[in-house]
Write an enzyme that holds these catalytic residues in place. Structure first.
Site, mmCIF file in Angstrom:
data_model
loop_
_atom_site.group_PDB
_atom_site.id
_atom_site.type_symbol
_atom_site.label_atom_id
_atom_site.label_comp_id
_atom_site.label_asym_id
_atom_site.label_seq_id
_atom_site.Cartn_x
_atom_site.Cartn_y
_atom_site.Cartn_z
ATOM 1 N N VAL A 133 0.872 -1.168 0.000
ATOM 2 C CA VAL A 133 0.000 0.000 0.000
ATOM 3 C C VAL A 133 0.911 1.220 0.000
ATOM 4 O O VAL A 133 1.950 1.219 0.665
ATOM 5 C CB VAL A 133 -0.923 0.025 1.244
ATOM 6 C CG1 VAL A 133 -1.763 1.307 1.274
ATOM 7 C CG2 VAL A 133 -1.825 -1.207 1.272
ATOM 8 N N CYS A 134 0.532 2.248 -0.775
ATOM 9 C CA CYS A 134 1.228 3.534 -0.742
ATOM 10 C C CYS A 134 2.698 3.345 -1.140
ATOM 11 O O CYS A 134 2.998 2.556 -2.044
ATOM 12 C CB CYS A 134 1.046 4.132 0.661
ATOM 13 S SG CYS A 134 1.304 5.909 0.814
ATOM 14 N N THR A 135 3.624 4.034 -0.469
ATOM 15 C CA THR A 135 5.039 3.918 -0.840
ATOM 16 C C THR A 135 5.674 2.601 -0.393
ATOM 17 O O THR A 135 6.869 2.390 -0.606
ATOM 18 C CB THR A 135 5.860 5.101 -0.273
ATOM 19 O OG1 THR A 135 5.608 5.207 1.126
ATOM 20 C CG2 THR A 135 5.482 6.399 -0.958
ATOM 21 N N GLY B 189 -2.946 2.300 -3.973
ATOM 22 C CA GLY B 189 -2.355 3.634 -4.097
ATOM 23 C C GLY B 189 -2.119 4.244 -2.726
ATOM 24 O O GLY B 189 -1.793 3.540 -1.772
#
Lengths: 230, 230
Positions: free
Chosen positions: A102-104, A152
Site C-alpha cells: 500500500v502507498c510507498t 495507491g
C-alpha cells in the site's frame, strides 16, 4: 473447514499507520485469518499519528506468510538499503502466494527486487519512482499484476484489501466485510486525487516535502543501483 | 502562530482499531495537533485485528482535551458500567470543546450521560440503542449536534474526521489532508450500508451476533438505568 491463512505486514518505524490498519481491519475478518505484524524485535514500533504498535513476530519467528503486505510512510526511506529488511522480504516474497503493498510500500518491494517487470500502484507523489526498480507505475487505486496486488496512497488500502478478499474468498465475503465496516464512503470534499484537487492544492501538498524530496530521490537512486535484476 | 490542539481517544481493550486509527490519521495532520491515546495504564492495549497499541496517557496524566473521541467495538460492552472510565469521560466531556465518537463509541458517551438530548450516529446494527440514553439516532455517516460530532460505523470515522477538520481549520486544510491520504474512495462493491447490501447480506452480518445480542442488550439496559439524566 476453513484453512488458516497467514497475513503479514511489515511493521516498521514511521510507517503511515492507516496504510496498514485499514487493510488489517479488512483482512482480519477473512475466514481463517491469522494476523502477523512483523519487525526486527518485539519492541513497540512508533508509527506516525502518535500511534505506537507492538509487533507480534520478528523476522526470525514469523512463519511463511500466505500474503505479504508492505505499507508506506516516511519510514520507507530508511529501509531502502537495510539488508536485514530486504532479506526478509526477499525470502518471504519468494514463497508467499501474494506479494502486496500500500502507498510507498511498493518502493520497498521494489528495493527488494520484487517488482521488476510488474505493474504497481503507489502514492501519487512518488509513483514515478517505481520505474527505478523496473516496475511500471499505474495511476489506479488498486492494481493487480499476476500475484502482486497494490494499493495507491493510504486510504486506497481499504479498496485494495476488499479486492484481495473478493479474489481469495469470493465477492460475498468481501461484501459482508464491507457492510460490517460500513464502507459506504461519503468524502465531504472532492479532493482525494491530484486530478480532482487541482494544481494549487497539489502545490500546497508538495511544498513541505520539497526539502526532503531531493534526499529521498537520492536514496531511491542509490537503492535502485543496489537492487538485483531478474 | 498555530495554537496547540489536543485530540484524545479513549483507547480500550477490544476496540475496533479502524474506528480510531482512521480519524487519528486525519486529525494528526491538523495544524498544531497533539495526539493522546488514553487508558487506565500505559500497558499495551489489545484491539481487534491483532493490533496492540501503546497508550500515551493515563486518565490521571491526560491533560484537558480540546476534542474527546470515543471509538467503538465489542470492548464497548465492558465499559458500560465502568465507573472509572465513565468518570473520566464525564470530566473531560464537561470541558472539552468537542465531544465526539465513532461507531458504537456513541453508546459509551451515552452511558456517561453525554448524549442526553443530542442527535447521534452509531454503527447501523446498534443505532437504535441510542434512545436508551436519551439520544436521537440518526441514519447518517456524520452527524453534528451543537458541539457533538459523531461518525457511523467504522470507516465513517474518516468522513467524520475530515468534517471536523473543515469545521475547525477550514475547508482548505481538510482538502489538503484528503489529498495527502488519497481519499478518493472506490469501493469494489456497493454493499457498505444495510440499505445497499440488501436483506440477505444484512441477515448474514447479524447471524454471528445473535447469541451475543441478547447479552449486549441486557448490558445496555442496565447501563441506561445507571445513566444520569440532564
Amino acid at each position: 473447514m476453513t484453512r488458516s491463512f497467514h497475513f503479514g505486514f511489515l511493521l516498521y518505524p514511521n510507517l503511515t499507520q492507516l496504510d496498514m490498519t485499514g487493510p488489517a481491519q479488512v483482512f482480519s475478518r477473512a475466514p481463517g485469518a491469522f494476523m502477523h505484524y512483523v519487525w526486527k524485535t518485539l519492541e513497540p514500533v512508533p508509527s506516525d499519528a502518535g500511534i505506537t504498535i507492538v509487533p507480534t513476530d520478528t523476522f526470525e519467528t514469523c512463519p511463511q506468510l500466505d500474503l505479504l503486505c508492505v505499507p508506506g510512510g516516511v519510514g520507507q526511506i530508511a529501509l531502502m538499503d537495510d539488508a536485514e529488511v530486504l532479506g526478509f522480504l526477499k525470502t518471504q516474497g519468494k514463497n508467499a502466494n501474494y506479494v502486496t503493498s500500500v502507498c510507498t510500500g511498493s518502493l520497498i518491494l521494489g528495493a527488494a527486487g520484487l517488482l521488476n517487470g510488474y505493474r504497481s500502484a503507489c502514492h501519487w507523489m512518488w509513483r514515478d519512482a517505481l520505474t527505478m526498480f523496473g516496475a511500471e507505475p499505474v495511476n489506479a487505486r488498486v492494481v493487480r499484476d499476476r500475484n502482486r496486488f497494490s494499493g495507491g496512497g493510504v486510504t486506497a488500502g481499504i479498496d485494495f484489501a476488499l479486492t484481495v478478499v473478493a479474489e481469495l474468498w469470493g465477492e460475498e465475503h468481501a461484501k459482508l466485510i464491507q457492510l460490517q465496516l460500513e464502507y459506504d464512503p461519503q468524502p465531504p470534499f472532492d479532493a482525494g486525487s491530484p486530478e480532482r484537487a487541482g494544481p494549487e492544492l497539489v502545490a500546497r501538498a508538495r511544498a513541505p516535502m520539497e526539502a526532503a524530496m531531493a534526499e529521498r530521490r537520492r536514496v531511491l537512486e542509490q537503492a535502485a543501483l543496489n537492487t538485483p535484476q531478474g
